[in-house]
Design a protein around this motif. Sequence first.
Motif, PDB file in Angstrom:
ATOM      1  N   LEU A   1       0.850  -1.190   0.000  1.00  0.00           N
ATOM      2  CA  LEU A   1       0.000   0.000   0.000  1.00  0.00           C
ATOM      3  C   LEU A   1       0.886   1.240   0.000  1.00  0.00           C
ATOM      4  CD1 LEU A   1      -2.930   1.137   0.264  1.00  0.00           C
ATOM      5  CD2 LEU A   1      -2.535   1.210   2.736  1.00  0.00           C
TER       6      LEU A   1
ATOM      7  N   THR B   1       0.751   5.443   0.393  1.00  0.00           N
ATOM      8  CA  THR B   1      -0.147   6.465   0.944  1.00  0.00           C
ATOM      9  C   THR B   1       0.549   7.824   0.933  1.00  0.00           C
ATOM     10  OG1 THR B   1      -1.053   4.794   2.444  1.00  0.00           O
ATOM     11  CG2 THR B   1      -1.554   7.089   2.958  1.00  0.00           C
ATOM     12  N   VAL B   2      -0.144   8.850   0.489  1.00  0.00           N
ATOM     13  CA  VAL B   2       0.399  10.211   0.540  1.00  0.00           C
ATOM     14  C   VAL B   2       0.393  10.675   1.995  1.00  0.00           C
ATOM     15  CG1 VAL B   2       0.087  12.619  -0.161  1.00  0.00           C
ATOM     16  CG2 VAL B   2      -0.403  10.772  -1.777  1.00  0.00           C
ATOM     17  N   VAL B   3       1.599  11.015   2.524  1.00  0.00           N
ATOM     18  CA  VAL B   3       1.746  11.381   3.926  1.00  0.00           C
ATOM     19  C   VAL B   3       1.821  12.902   4.103  1.00  0.00           C
ATOM     20  CG1 VAL B   3       3.382  11.279   5.849  1.00  0.00           C
ATOM     21  CG2 VAL B   3       2.793   9.194   4.608  1.00  0.00           C
ATOM     22  N   GLN B   4       2.564  13.564   3.208  1.00  0.00           N
ATOM     23  CA  GLN B   4       2.681  15.022   3.274  1.00  0.00           C
ATOM     24  C   GLN B   4       2.793  15.569   1.866  1.00  0.00           C
ATOM     25  OE1 GLN B   4       4.928  17.144   6.618  1.00  0.00           O
ATOM     26  NE2 GLN B   4       6.040  15.214   6.515  1.00  0.00           N
TER      27      GLN B   4
ATOM     28  N   VAL C   1      -3.398  14.495   1.065  1.00  0.00           N
ATOM     29  CA  VAL C   1      -2.846  13.613   2.088  1.00  0.00           C
ATOM     30  C   VAL C   1      -3.847  12.498   2.383  1.00  0.00           C
ATOM     31  CG1 VAL C   1      -2.258  13.495   4.547  1.00  0.00           C
ATOM     32  CG2 VAL C   1      -1.378  15.368   3.136  1.00  0.00           C
ATOM     33  N   GLY C   2      -3.329  11.269   2.479  1.00  0.00           N
ATOM     34  CA  GLY C   2      -4.196  10.124   2.771  1.00  0.00           C
ATOM     35  C   GLY C   2      -4.562   9.326   1.527  1.00  0.00           C
ATOM     36  N   SER C   3      -4.291   9.881   0.328  1.00  0.00           N
ATOM     37  CA  SER C   3      -4.640   9.157  -0.901  1.00  0.00           C
ATOM     38  C   SER C   3      -3.875   7.837  -0.959  1.00  0.00           C
ATOM     39  CB  SER C   3      -4.293   9.994  -2.136  1.00  0.00           C
ATOM     40  OG  SER C   3      -5.024  11.191  -2.129  1.00  0.00           O
ATOM     41  N   HIS C   4      -4.560   6.788  -1.368  1.00  0.00           N
ATOM     42  CA  HIS C   4      -3.996   5.444  -1.377  1.00  0.00           C
ATOM     43  C   HIS C   4      -3.812   4.907  -2.793  1.00  0.00           C
ATOM     44  CE1 HIS C   4      -4.200   4.672   2.860  1.00  0.00           C
ATOM     45  NE2 HIS C   4      -5.513   4.661   2.947  1.00  0.00           N
TER      46      HIS C   4
ATOM     47  N   PRO D   1       8.991  -1.473   4.967  1.00  0.00           N
ATOM     48  CA  PRO D   1       8.335  -0.253   4.482  1.00  0.00           C
ATOM     49  C   PRO D   1       9.354   0.820   4.131  1.00  0.00           C
ATOM     50  CG  PRO D   1       8.242  -0.326   6.871  1.00  0.00           C
ATOM     51  CD  PRO D   1       8.917  -1.601   6.433  1.00  0.00           C
TER      52      PRO D   1
ATOM     53  N   LEU E   1       9.767   5.279   3.297  1.00  0.00           N
ATOM     54  CA  LEU E   1       9.188   6.614   3.183  1.00  0.00           C
ATOM     55  C   LEU E   1       9.915   7.328   2.053  1.00  0.00           C
ATOM     56  CD1 LEU E   1       7.127   8.530   4.516  1.00  0.00           C
ATOM     57  CD2 LEU E   1       8.967   9.325   6.005  1.00  0.00           C
TER      58      LEU E   1
ATOM     59  N   PHE F   1       4.406   7.031   1.742  1.00  0.00           N
ATOM     60  CA  PHE F   1       4.802   5.888   2.549  1.00  0.00           C
ATOM     61  C   PHE F   1       4.377   4.610   1.828  1.00  0.00           C
ATOM     62  CE2 PHE F   1       4.027   2.974   6.279  1.00  0.00           C
ATOM     63  CZ  PHE F   1       5.359   2.872   6.659  1.00  0.00           C
TER      64      PHE F   1
ATOM     65  N   GLU G   1       4.259   0.508   2.068  1.00  0.00           N
ATOM     66  CA  GLU G   1       4.373  -0.583   3.044  1.00  0.00           C
ATOM     67  C   GLU G   1       3.835  -1.890   2.459  1.00  0.00           C
ATOM     68  OE1 GLU G   1       1.726   0.226   6.419  1.00  0.00           O
ATOM     69  OE2 GLU G   1       0.621   1.629   5.163  1.00  0.00           O
ATOM     70  N   PRO G   2       4.640  -2.953   2.574  1.00  0.00           N
ATOM     71  CA  PRO G   2       4.147  -4.245   2.127  1.00  0.00           C
ATOM     72  C   PRO G   2       3.152  -4.797   3.156  1.00  0.00           C
ATOM     73  CG  PRO G   2       6.297  -4.505   3.147  1.00  0.00           C
ATOM     74  CD  PRO G   2       5.995  -3.041   3.177  1.00  0.00           C
TER      75      PRO G   2
END
Lengths: 103, 229
Positions: free
Chosen positions: A19, A21-24, A33-36, A71, A73, A97, A99-100
């Motif tokens: 996965l 994910t937009v962190v900043q 932010v939060g887009s997956h 994972p 960043l 970010f 992460e498997p």
Amino acid sequence: MDPLAQLNAWVASGKKAALATVVQTWGSSPRPVGSHMAVLESGDFAGSVSGGCIEGAVVDAAREAIASGKPRLLEYGVSNEAAWEVGLACGGRVQVFVEPVTP
Amino acid sequence: MKQDVLRQIEEARSRKHAFATVTDTGTGAQSVVRAHDTFGELNIDATQLAEIRSRTAADQSGVMDNGWFVRVYSPPARMVIVGAVHIAQALAPMAKLAGFDVIVIDPREAFVRSGSLGDAKAIVDWPDDGMKEVAPDSSTAVVTLTHDPKLDDPALAAALRSKAFYIGALGSKKTHAKRLARLTEMGFTDADMARIHGPVGLDINALTPAEIAVSIMAQVIEKLRAEAP
């Protein structure tokens, strides 16, 4: 398909996936932010983290994360030469970010 | 991400309550923080928990003071469409694409059955009862499309008594004026009725059902995003 639902379906069927994910974000960036984005070992993906600019690079990073089990960043944008080649056309900067999914 | 955490996220999303995941992006350690409990590997102290909860309430994903990343999952906004009419067949899938949970209310079973409403939830019932079942809240949009006072009016009345963030009613200016007169008789004030968008939708000279659906969708999004913090 919704990226998390897709990720869950892949993992439930025994496939290896990660996965992103937009962190900043800084400056103008196309996805909040939060887009997956869910990424399958084969490189198939669902969702987006930039609207098309850096997805290719993120897929590569995700496959590496799946292989290593670790994972990462990552940052893409004007300050990063590799990312500049990938090209965030809007000139913004985005931290992602990756992460498997592990047992 | 542990497979357990992914399962917990999907389970929590299906419950349609707001929650958050918290991630130490250095190690990958993660927790799911729900309204009443947490699940996962992080040791979260009371101050951190308070920050996570306030971010969850405000739907504010982002990086905390200690560097952890909080991803807030809020339940989707809902759109209630009264009338399984032609415009609804265009509006329902459009709203679904835009991320809404869509509910169509119409007592006329033939309309519901013959309409291709995508995977919208259909309530085959009178709007009075249908709206009770839906219980509109501040993240609900209500759109009436039947033109029929005995269907539209009870739905609009229920919407006006709720905190629905958007209320729209299909019909010309003349139809809308008559509608407002009826609602006045039902005891609603001018301030109440100012919440109703009628004629419904942004004025883009829409003509066909699909075009009208675009104009409604655009107005709903305008209202939804205007109220976001």
